[in-house]
Every structure is written in C-alpha cells, then in structure tokens.
Enzyme design. Structure first.
Site, mmCIF file in Angstrom:
data_model
loop_
_atom_site.group_PDB
_atom_site.id
_atom_site.type_symbol
_atom_site.label_atom_id
_atom_site.label_comp_id
_atom_site.label_asym_id
_atom_site.label_seq_id
_atom_site.Cartn_x
_atom_site.Cartn_y
_atom_site.Cartn_z
ATOM 1 C CG ASP A 67 6.791 5.850 6.412
ATOM 2 O OD1 ASP A 67 7.625 6.727 6.166
ATOM 3 O OD2 ASP A 67 6.088 5.898 7.424
ATOM 4 C CG ASP A 110 -0.252 -0.255 2.537
ATOM 5 O OD1 ASP A 110 0.963 -0.552 2.543
ATOM 6 O OD2 ASP A 110 -0.921 -0.156 3.581
ATOM 7 C CG ASP A 122 -5.149 1.274 9.810
ATOM 8 O OD1 ASP A 122 -4.067 1.145 9.200
ATOM 9 O OD2 ASP A 122 -5.260 1.092 11.033
HETATM 10 P P1 5GP Z 1 7.564 1.205 6.532
HETATM 11 O O1 5GP Z 1 7.992 -0.142 7.060
HETATM 12 O O2 5GP Z 1 7.910 1.425 5.081
HETATM 13 O O3 5GP Z 1 8.058 2.332 7.412
HETATM 14 O O4 5GP Z 1 6.019 1.296 6.663
HETATM 15 C C1 5GP Z 1 5.212 0.499 5.915
HETATM 16 C C2 5GP Z 1 3.878 0.265 6.587
HETATM 17 O O5 5GP Z 1 3.586 1.260 7.567
HETATM 18 C C3 5GP Z 1 2.803 0.352 5.537
HETATM 19 O O6 5GP Z 1 2.550 -0.893 4.952
HETATM 20 C C4 5GP Z 1 1.634 0.886 6.341
HETATM 21 O O7 5GP Z 1 0.941 -0.167 6.936
HETATM 22 C C5 5GP Z 1 2.270 1.730 7.422
HETATM 23 N N1 5GP Z 1 2.312 3.147 7.065
HETATM 24 C C6 5GP Z 1 3.383 3.878 6.667
HETATM 25 N N2 5GP Z 1 3.042 5.155 6.419
HETATM 26 C C7 5GP Z 1 1.714 5.243 6.642
HETATM 27 C C8 5GP Z 1 0.757 6.309 6.528
HETATM 28 O O8 5GP Z 1 1.032 7.467 6.185
HETATM 29 N N3 5GP Z 1 -0.531 5.978 6.843
HETATM 30 C C9 5GP Z 1 -0.910 4.740 7.240
HETATM 31 N N4 5GP Z 1 -2.196 4.554 7.504
HETATM 32 N N5 5GP Z 1 -0.044 3.716 7.355
HETATM 33 C C10 5GP Z 1 1.257 3.963 7.050
#
Ligand code: 5GP
Length: 180
Positions: free
Chosen positions: A106, A103, A164
């Site tokens: 980040d 989705d 979410d």
């Molecule tokens: P990462 O491991 O890349 O930091 O984060 C990935 C996961 O964190 C995504 O799959 C998602 O579930 C959650 N996430 C990261 N940024 C956001 C955001 O802005 N909004 C939401 N709802 N979830 C996020």
C-alpha cells in the site's frame, strides 16, 4: 459478481480465485527462471501473506528455504501509519538472495522497514513479490522496486485471500473490495 458482508461492511468480488491461481503460477515461473541456482530464502510477511506464500512457494522448482516474520501496521480500514515490532527473524540471510513475500503493498512503509532489516542483515540481493499493489498509494517508487507483482489495484480497501477486515475475511478464496 459475488458480494460478502463482514460486520457492517459490504465487499464485492474483484479478483476470482481462478485468476489469482493463474497469476501466481506465472509469478512462480518468473521466479524459477530468474533465481534458479541461487541460494534463496523466501520471507513471508504474516499474517496476510500466508496463503500467497504457500501457493507461490509450492510452485518453486529449485531447493529454497522459507521463513516468516510478523509485523502489523493496520487497524480497521485505514493505515494507522505506525509500524509495529518485527518479530520472528531466525533465518540467516547473510549473502543470500531474499524474496520478500507480501500480501499487499500500500504505502510501502511496511516494506521499507523490512528492506532496511534485510540490508542490516547483509542480504546479497533483495527481490519483492507482492500479490497486490496500490500504485497510487506507494511512496517508494524511486527507492524500492517491486519485482513480482500479482495485480495492480485501485486505492481501495480489500479483503480475502489472506487479507482481513478486523481479523475476518482471510479465508475468502477471492479478493473482495469494499463497496459500502
Ligand atoms: P503499507 O505499509 O504498504 O501501507 O501496508 C502494508 C500492510 O497494510 C499490508 O501488509 C496489509 O497488512 C495492510 N493493508 C494495506 N492495504 C490493505 C487493504 O486494502 N486491505 C487489508 N486488509 N490490509 C491492507
């Protein structure tokens, strides 16, 4: 632009459902061009990618498999930094082309964990499809390239289209960004 409230927070519409639909169509076209004829397994990352995965996969025009795994790293509106258990691997990906469907990317910690797992399971080729990407937060620019990106967005918290806030907002058809 529309606004929506979840609990005490206000979110403003940032990417409309029409724009999302058009972009997913383009990504599917690219994937069809790039990967047609290969033995491809799509791996959707639950929960957030379920809508993106459904809309993207529906437009794949060659025979392909799809499976889902689950792994959560987020609580509330900022990354907890801890990656939880990966569950649901039941697809044989040995020697196959894998398209990871995320989705949002980040920091990329979630993605790194998944890519590690795919390497251990001997995927022949790994492609990454992410609906949303926060380039300012991403830590793996040198090591994990993103092949199919829907939208680059600022480093703000977003909800909707599968994403979410505290379990809510996944059913919003557009992507909304936190304003206060
Ligand atoms: P990462 O491991 O890349 O930091 O984060 C990935 C996961 O964190 C995504 O799959 C998602 O579930 C959650 N996430 C990261 N940024 C956001 C955001 O802005 N909004 C939401 N709802 N979830 C996020």
């Amino acid at each position: 632009m529309r606004e929506t409230r979840i609990h005490e927070k206000t979110f403003r519409e940032m990417i409309t459902e029409e724009v999302i639909a058009e972009r997913i169509k383009q990504l599917a076209l690219q994937i069809n061009n790039d990967l047609s004829g290969k033995d491809v397994v799509f791996i959707g990352i639950l929960n957030g990618a379920f809508l993106f995965a459904a809309d993207l996969f529906r437009q794949i025009d060659f025979p392909a498999r799809i499976s889902f795994v689950k792994l959560a790293s987020y609580k509330g509106t900022s990354s907890s930094g801890t990656i939880k258990e990966l569950i649901g691997w039941n697809e044989d990906i040995n020697n196959k082309t894998v398209v990871v469907i995320e989705d949002i990317v980040d920091t990329g910690n979630t993605l790194e964990r998944i890519v590690d797992e795919l390497v251990i399971r001997k995927a022949a080729e790994i492609k990454i499809a992410a609906l949303l990407y926060k380039p300012d937060a991403y830590k793996y620019k040198e090591t994990i390239s993103l092949d199919y990106i829907g939208f680059e967005i600022p480093n703000d918290f977003v909800v909707g289209f599968g994403l979410d806030y505290d379990g809510l907002g996944r059913n919003l058809p557009s992507v909304y960004t936190l304003i206060q």
